[in-house]
Write an enzyme that holds these catalytic residues in place. Structure first.
Site, PDB file in Angstrom:
ATOM      1  N   CYS A  83       5.632   4.622  17.554  1.00  0.00           N
ATOM      2  CA  CYS A  83       6.500   4.560  18.722  1.00  0.00           C
ATOM      3  C   CYS A  83       7.886   4.213  18.231  1.00  0.00           C
ATOM      4  O   CYS A  83       8.118   3.131  17.723  1.00  0.00           O
ATOM      5  CB  CYS A  83       5.993   3.490  19.665  1.00  0.00           C
ATOM      6  SG  CYS A  83       6.649   3.628  21.310  1.00  0.00           S
ATOM      7  N   GLY A 138       0.838  -1.193   0.000  1.00  0.00           N
ATOM      8  CA  GLY A 138       0.000   0.000   0.000  1.00  0.00           C
ATOM      9  C   GLY A 138       0.877   1.248   0.000  1.00  0.00           C
ATOM     10  O   GLY A 138       0.570   2.247  -0.650  1.00  0.00           O
ATOM     11  N   THR A 139       1.976   1.168   0.728  1.00  0.00           N
ATOM     12  CA  THR A 139       2.906   2.292   0.805  1.00  0.00           C
ATOM     13  C   THR A 139       3.465   2.633  -0.577  1.00  0.00           C
ATOM     14  O   THR A 139       3.457   3.797  -0.998  1.00  0.00           O
ATOM     15  CB  THR A 139       4.070   1.949   1.765  1.00  0.00           C
ATOM     16  OG1 THR A 139       3.528   1.752   3.073  1.00  0.00           O
ATOM     17  CG2 THR A 139       5.114   3.046   1.802  1.00  0.00           C
TER      18      THR A 139
HETATM   19  C1  LIG Z   1      -1.760  -0.071   5.983  1.00  0.00           C
HETATM   20  C2  LIG Z   1      -2.060   1.193   5.273  1.00  0.00           C
HETATM   21  C3  LIG Z   1      -1.198   1.683   4.269  1.00  0.00           C
HETATM   22  C4  LIG Z   1       0.116   1.012   3.930  1.00  0.00           C
HETATM   23  O1  LIG Z   1      -0.032  -0.246   3.336  1.00  0.00           O
HETATM   24  P1  LIG Z   1       1.194  -1.293   3.427  1.00  0.00           P
HETATM   25  O2  LIG Z   1       0.798  -2.396   2.491  1.00  0.00           O
HETATM   26  O3  LIG Z   1       1.251  -1.743   4.859  1.00  0.00           O
HETATM   27  O4  LIG Z   1       2.427  -0.591   3.020  1.00  0.00           O
HETATM   28  C5  LIG Z   1      -1.553   2.827   3.614  1.00  0.00           C
HETATM   29  N1  LIG Z   1      -2.693   3.482   3.905  1.00  0.00           N
HETATM   30  C6  LIG Z   1      -3.556   3.046   4.844  1.00  0.00           C
HETATM   31  C7  LIG Z   1      -4.806   3.793   5.095  1.00  0.00           C
HETATM   32  C8  LIG Z   1      -3.257   1.893   5.565  1.00  0.00           C
HETATM   33  O5  LIG Z   1      -4.096   1.484   6.507  1.00  0.00           O
END
Ligand SMILES: *Cc1c(COP(=O)(O)O)cnc(C)c1O
Length: 397
Positions: free
Chosen positions: A331, A77-78
Site C-alpha cells: 500500500c 533478507g532483502t
Molecule cells: C521478509 C521477507 C524477505 C525480506 O527480508 P528482510 O529482512 O525484511 O529484508 C524476503 N523474502 C521473504 C520470503 C520474506 O518473507
C-alpha cells in the site's frame, strides 16, 4: 466516570516481523555494552568481537548443514536475495544471461530481476498453479542452454504455499544451472538443509525468527560465482564489505539456537491452531475461500478471500478491534496495488483486493483466534451490507 479498559491486542502478522525473544535480547546485550570492538581490529576488543562472530557462524552453519565459511552475514533478507541474484548474475558469461524466477517471489527477488533486465539480462517468470505452486515441468520447460540462475522460494510469505525446492534443485544440478532459494519464511520453523534442497545460494533473515531487524545471511556454496555488491573492507571473505553488525549477528545465532530446540513442537502447535482457525472461518463466514495449498503450507499461515469485502476496509476494522493482520499488497501513496502473488494464481484485479493474511507465531493462543473469529464475523457482515464502493473510490481510499 467509566473505567477505560486497555484494548485487547492480537498480533497476527508474524510473517511481516516477530518480536525479539527475551533470551535473544539477553545474548546480544554484552555486544551493545562492553563488547563493542570492531571485529577487524587486531587488539583484544577486536579479537573478542571476531571470536563471537566466528562462533555463532558455526551455529548457523550447523542449522543449515553447511561449512561456516559458506555463511555470509548481510543486513537483511532483502540484501541476501539481492546479493544472490545480482551478485551471481553479474558473473554470467555473455551467452548465459538468462535468469528464471518464480512468479510469486518476494519483491526483493523480482526487483533484482528488473534491475538485471535494465542491464541487458533476459529475466523470465515461471508460472504457478492456482495454489501458488511451481511445477517441475514448468521449470524444465523454461530452462534453456543460456539459463544461468534459477530462483524459487521455499515458502511464499503471502499465501504460505510451500514449493518443491528439492526436485527443482535436482533439476538445476543436472542442467548445470545455479539455484537460489529464499528460505526467509521457513528457516527456524521447518527443516532447512542446503544439501537436502540442493541449492547453491540460500537466504535467511533474523527478524522473522524473533531476533532484531537488520541482520540476514546468505549461504554461498563453495565455488558458486558471486560478485560482491558492497566493496571496501574485505569483510565476509570479500563477499560483503562493511563492519559487521556484531550484536545483530550474535542475536540471530541465539534465535537460531532456540528455534532448533523448539522448532518441531512449535510447528506442530501452530499447525493445530491454524487448522482449527481455517476450519472455523470457512464454516462460519459465508462466501469465503482459503488461498494457497490446503496442506503444503507454512504451519502458521492462513490467507482467505472474503467475497465482496475490500481488504483495506476489513484491515482497518480489524485494527480498530486491536487485531493486526495484513493484505500481502503493497500500500503506497493511497493506492492499493493488487498483489502480484494473487494475480499469479489467476485472480483478477478485483478479487485480488479481497485477500487477507493471518500469520500466527509464538505468542498466538486459541483465545486470540476465537476473538479474531468473532470480530471477523461481525465486521464482514457489516462491510457486506454497505453499498458497494466504486473502483474509483477504492483507488482513492
Ligand atoms: C521478509 C521477507 C524477505 C525480506 O527480508 P528482510 O529482512 O525484511 O529484508 C524476503 N523474502 C521473504 C520470503 C520474506 O518473507
Amino acid at each position: 466516570m467509566g473505567i477505560i479498559l486497555p484494548m485487547r491486542q492480537v498480533y497476527l502478522d508474524y510473517a511481516a516481523t516477530t518480536p525479539v525473544d527475551p533470551r535473544v535480547r539477553k545474548a546480544m546485550e554484552p555486544y551493545l555494552k562492553q563488547e563493542f570492538g570492531n571485529p577487524s581490529s587486531l587488539h583484544r576488543w577486536g579479537r573478542r568481537a571476531r571470536l563471537a562472530i566466528d562462533s555463532v557462524r558455526e551455529t548457523l552453519a550447523q542449522a543449515l548443514g553447511c561449512d561456516p565459511a559458506e555463511i555470509c552475514f548481510v543486513s537483511s533478507g532483502t540484501e541476501s536475495c539481492n546479493l544472490a541474484i545480482i551478485g551471481c548474475a553479474l558473473k554470467a558469461p555473455p551467452n548465459r544471461r538468462h535468469i528464471l524466477l518464480s512468479a510469486v517471489e518476494h519483491h526483493c527477488v523480482l526487483d533484482a530481476g528488473k534491475w538485471l533486465e535494465a542491464f541487458g539480462y533476459e529475466v523470465e517468470l515461471i508460472p504457478v498453479d492456482s495454489y501458488g505452486q511451481v511445477h517441475l515441468d514448468a521449470v524444465a520447460e523454461h530452462l534453456r542452454d543460456e539459463t544461468w540462475l534459477v530462483s524459487v522460494m521455499h515458502a511464499n510469505n503471502e499465501i504460505g504455499t510451500l514449493q518443491p525446492v528439492e526436485a527443482i534443485g535436482r533439476l538445476c544440478r543436472e542442467r548445470g544451472v545455479w539455484f537460489h532459494v529464499d528460505a526467509v519464511q521457513t528457516f527456524g520453523l521447518l527443516p532447512v538443509s542446503v544439501d537436502t534442497i540442493g541449492c547453491d545460494l540460500l537466504s535467511v533473515s533474523a527478524h522473522k525468527i524473533y531476533a532484531p531487524k537488520g541482520t540476514g545471511a546468505l549461504y554461498v556454496r563453495a565455488m558458486t560465482p558471486l560478485l560482491p555488491l558492497m566493496v571496501g573492507g574485505g569483510q565476509e571473505r570479500d563477499r560483503r564489505a562493511g563492519t559487521e553488525n556484531v550484536a545483530g549477528i550474535v542475536a540471530f545465532a541465539e534465535a537460531v539456537r532456540i528455534a532448533q530446540q523448539e522448532r518441531e513442537q512449535e510447528a506442530e502447535r501452530l499447525r493445530d491452531l491454524r487448522d482449527r482457525f481455517i476450519q472455523a472461518v470457512l464454516e462460519t463466514i459465508p462466501e469465503t475461500s482459503l488461498t494457497g495449498h490446503p496442506t503444503e503450507r507454512l504451519p502458521g499461515s492462513a490467507h482467505f478471500r472474503f467475497r465482496g469485502v475490500p481488504a483495506d476496509s476489513l484491515l482497518i476494522a480489524l485494527d480498530r478491534a486491536g487485531i493486526g493482520a495484513s493484505s500481502g499488497a503493497a500500500c503506497s501513496a493511497g493506492s492499493l496495488e493488487p498483489s502480484h502473488v494473487l494475480l499469479a494464481l489467476g485472480w483478477d484485479e478485483a478479487s485480488a483486493q479481497e485477500g487477507v493474511r493471518f500469520s500466527l507465531g509464538r505468542g498466538t493462543t486459541w483465545d486470540d483466534l476465537e476473538y479474531t473469529l468473532d470480530v471477523l464475523q461481525e465486521q464482514i457482515k457489516r462491510i457486506r451490507q454497505l453499498p458497494a464502493r466504486t473502483a474509483q473510490e477504492m483507488v482513492l481510499h
